[in-house]
Design a protein around this motif. Structure first.
Motif, mmCIF file in Angstrom:
data_model
loop_
_atom_site.group_PDB
_atom_site.id
_atom_site.type_symbol
_atom_site.label_atom_id
_atom_site.label_comp_id
_atom_site.label_asym_id
_atom_site.label_seq_id
_atom_site.Cartn_x
_atom_site.Cartn_y
_atom_site.Cartn_z
ATOM 1 N N LEU A 1 35.978 37.228 39.584
ATOM 2 C CA LEU A 1 36.460 36.218 38.642
ATOM 3 C C LEU A 1 37.517 36.888 37.774
ATOM 4 C CD1 LEU A 1 32.974 34.744 37.615
ATOM 5 C CD2 LEU A 1 34.458 34.020 39.479
ATOM 6 N N GLU A 2 38.748 36.908 38.267
ATOM 7 C CA GLU A 2 39.805 37.675 37.604
ATOM 8 C C GLU A 2 40.109 37.138 36.215
ATOM 9 O OE1 GLU A 2 43.165 37.932 40.141
ATOM 10 O OE2 GLU A 2 42.156 39.201 41.633
ATOM 11 N N ARG A 3 39.969 35.828 36.021
ATOM 12 C CA ARG A 3 40.271 35.245 34.712
ATOM 13 C C ARG A 3 39.349 35.790 33.631
ATOM 14 N NH1 ARG A 3 38.349 30.963 32.109
ATOM 15 N NH2 ARG A 3 37.033 30.403 33.880
ATOM 16 N N LEU A 4 38.111 36.117 34.004
ATOM 17 C CA LEU A 4 37.139 36.654 33.047
ATOM 18 C C LEU A 4 37.027 38.172 33.127
ATOM 19 C CD1 LEU A 4 34.244 34.057 33.497
ATOM 20 C CD2 LEU A 4 35.980 34.105 31.705
ATOM 21 N N LEU B 1 33.726 51.342 43.748
ATOM 22 C CA LEU B 1 35.072 50.928 43.393
ATOM 23 C C LEU B 1 36.036 52.007 43.867
ATOM 24 C CD1 LEU B 1 36.904 48.899 41.758
ATOM 25 C CD2 LEU B 1 36.620 50.458 39.815
ATOM 26 N N TRP B 2 37.077 51.592 44.646
ATOM 27 C CA TRP B 2 37.980 52.538 45.276
ATOM 28 C C TRP B 2 39.417 52.327 44.826
ATOM 29 C CZ3 TRP B 2 35.465 55.913 48.623
ATOM 30 C CH2 TRP B 2 34.216 55.507 49.099
ATOM 31 N N THR C 1 45.549 47.027 42.061
ATOM 32 C CA THR C 1 44.533 46.446 42.938
ATOM 33 C C THR C 1 43.560 47.514 43.410
ATOM 34 O OG1 THR C 1 46.057 44.729 43.715
ATOM 35 C CG2 THR C 1 44.129 45.176 45.085
ATOM 36 N N SER C 2 42.268 47.268 43.202
ATOM 37 C CA SER C 2 41.209 48.160 43.656
ATOM 38 C C SER C 2 40.423 47.479 44.766
ATOM 39 C CB SER C 2 40.264 48.515 42.502
ATOM 40 O OG SER C 2 40.953 49.118 41.436
ATOM 41 N N PHE D 1 40.011 43.678 43.817
ATOM 42 C CA PHE D 1 39.896 43.383 42.394
ATOM 43 C C PHE D 1 41.212 43.790 41.751
ATOM 44 C CE2 PHE D 1 36.995 43.975 38.408
ATOM 45 C CZ PHE D 1 37.725 42.994 37.765
ATOM 46 N N THR D 2 42.010 42.793 41.317
ATOM 47 C CA THR D 2 43.299 43.056 40.685
ATOM 48 C C THR D 2 43.150 42.990 39.173
ATOM 49 O OG1 THR D 2 44.472 42.101 42.573
ATOM 50 C CG2 THR D 2 45.717 42.370 40.541
ATOM 51 N N CYS D 3 43.439 44.085 38.510
ATOM 52 C CA CYS D 3 43.320 44.157 37.051
ATOM 53 C C CYS D 3 44.529 43.511 36.388
ATOM 54 C CB CYS D 3 43.191 45.604 36.604
ATOM 55 S SG CYS D 3 41.770 46.469 37.293
#
Length: 447
Positions: free
Chosen positions: A137-140, A112-113, A99-100, A92-94
């Motif tokens: 869904l990184e866009r959202l 979540l790490w 990146t998590s 999961f890239t914020c």
């Protein structure tokens, strides 16, 4: 190439292979002549996920998540917290570029790490059921978990909305579609969900369509491009779908069959075993679809909607993971413990008879769900090419679950033998060692 054998693997000698699948020690197109074994897990390793250009994470049935350096093989972090096997993992890239890792486990928890520190940032315990798949869904700035229900979460691990299950099987695969849509594989159906974001930033989810063209459980679901996605079933059905109106664009029934000629009676076709028909994995480069079908491989052109090449017996056992390296090159790994490299080549000239052991018989159905598939002999399919074995990586003593390519940096594989193996380009590694040696000599004033 030197055939590396670890853990007393005897499959190469004890299992009689088809002659067309044998490859000698000389493998000029196989650059992976060096390997490094990575130890740390104590149970089956099922998942590999790339974090960045230099790091990847591995996870499996021991509940551990280990972070590694692809170039050195160094174990960077050990993420402990789950008490049972990992069932899904993703990155999961914020928006800030950090990146998590998100993991799901059979202990009915989500975590979540931070892969940099190894700390568990967030955790959700006591879920109603275990999670089978994850989609970001990184866009959202949200992510979705699928199992017996569909749940939408924000980056802070707060539940935004959820939908109850439709089947005892639950959701086994998720992909993102345009216009805030999600496709979910639920037993024999593909359920299309829509995420609705309100002005107050609240999110709701509704089901838009149920696509019920498959006859058996859906095993694979992938995006081809912005307009097309594909699904594969346990019965060997490959279906292409329109991503906007969800219409069936193409239907192919991949069915391996063997003929048994007899001088007394006419030729009959033996019914294939279910494992020989099942589509275990799908991958694509946007034009070609590669399907793992039983122990075989099947290449399909999305544009022409035609078969490009296939190999019925690519491995001795079921193929578990595949990847298109280019339009002409691909890789596969199998329960037989091997990783194989393939090249799509032109068939011999028509005057040269093809080996009977090479080609089986394949049926392709382009009809609707109600009508049966039409049978064709393989050689009647126009422009058909062949898959030629160019490399065989032997190192694991158990089924190879999947692999991850870092291009020139190497390839990493994971297996039921609890090991990971880094496969390296021997010539590149030799050059790097020489450069390092000359650099050290120069620093010491010896050059």
């Amino acid at each position: 190439m030197l055939r590396w054998i670890l853990g007393g693997r005897e499959a190469q000698s004890s299992v009689e292979k088809s002659p067309v699948l044998c490859i000698g020690e000389e493998q000029p197109k196989n650059c992976f002549t060096e390997l490094q074994v990575l130890k740390g897990h104590f149970d089956i390793v099922r998942f590999l996920v790339q974090i960045d250009d230099f790091r990847f994470a591995s996870a499996g049935d021991d509940g551990l998540v280990l972070v590694w350096n692809i170039e050195t093989g160094e174990r960077l972090q050990e993420l402990r917290g789950h008490s049972q096997q990992i069932t899904a993992i993703t990155t999961f890239t914020c928006s800030n570029g950090f990146t998590s890792l998100i993991t799901a486990s059979s202990d009915r928890s989500l975590s979540l790490w931070d892969p940099d520190t190894g700390n568990r940032v967030q955790t959700i315990s006591d879920l109603q059921s275990s999670v089978k798949c994850l989609l970001v869904l990184e866009r959202l700035s949200v992510w979705v978990s699928g199992g017996e229900e569909l749940c939408v979460w924000d980056k802070d691990f707060q539940l935004l909305c959820h939908r109850q299950k439709y089947s005892d099987t639950g959701i086994t695969a998720l992909i993102e579609l345009p216009e805030n849509l999600i496709a979910a594989a639920v037993d024999k159906e593909i359920v299309i969900y829509k995420l609705v974001v309100s002005p107050d930033s609240s999110v709701s989810v509704t089901d838009v369509r149920h696509c019920s063209e498959h006859h058996d459980q859906i095993r694979a679901l992938i995006n081809i491009n912005d307009g097309i996605f594909a699904s594969g079933s346990h019965a060997g059905e490959l279906i292409l779908w329109d991503s906007t109106n969800f219409q069936n664009l193409a239907y192919e029934h991949i069915l391996w069959e063997e003929s048994h000629p007899s001088s007394q009676t006419e030729t009959r076709l033996a019914a294939p075993k279910p494992s020989e028909m099942s589509i275990q994995h799908l991958t694509t480069n946007g034009r070609l679809i590669l399907a793992a079908v039983g122990s075989g491989l099947y290449v399909y052109d999305v544009v022409t909607k035609a078969v490009v090449a296939y190999r019925k017996a690519a491995h001795d056992s079921d193929v578990l993971h595949i990847m298109l390296m280019s339009d002409n090159e691909l890789m596969s790994c199998s329960e037989d413990g091997s990783v194989r490299m393939w090249e799509i080549q032109d068939l011999p000239l028509a005057a040269e008879p093809a080996s009977a052991g090479f080609f089986g018989m394949l049926t392709f159905g382009r009809s609707s769900k109600q009508s049966g598939p039409q049978s064709k002999k393989v050689l009647e399919i126009p422009n058909l090419r062949t898959l030629e074995l160019t490399g065989d990586l032997i190192g694991h003593s158990g089924a190879v679950q999947m692999f991850l390519s870092f291009k020139e940096k190497g390839l990493v594989t994971c297996s039921t033998d609890h090991l990971l193996i880094l496969w390296k380009d021997g010539e590149r590694q030799s050059r790097l060692r020489s450069q390092l040696l000359f650099q050290k000599l120069e620093e010491n004033g010896r050059l």
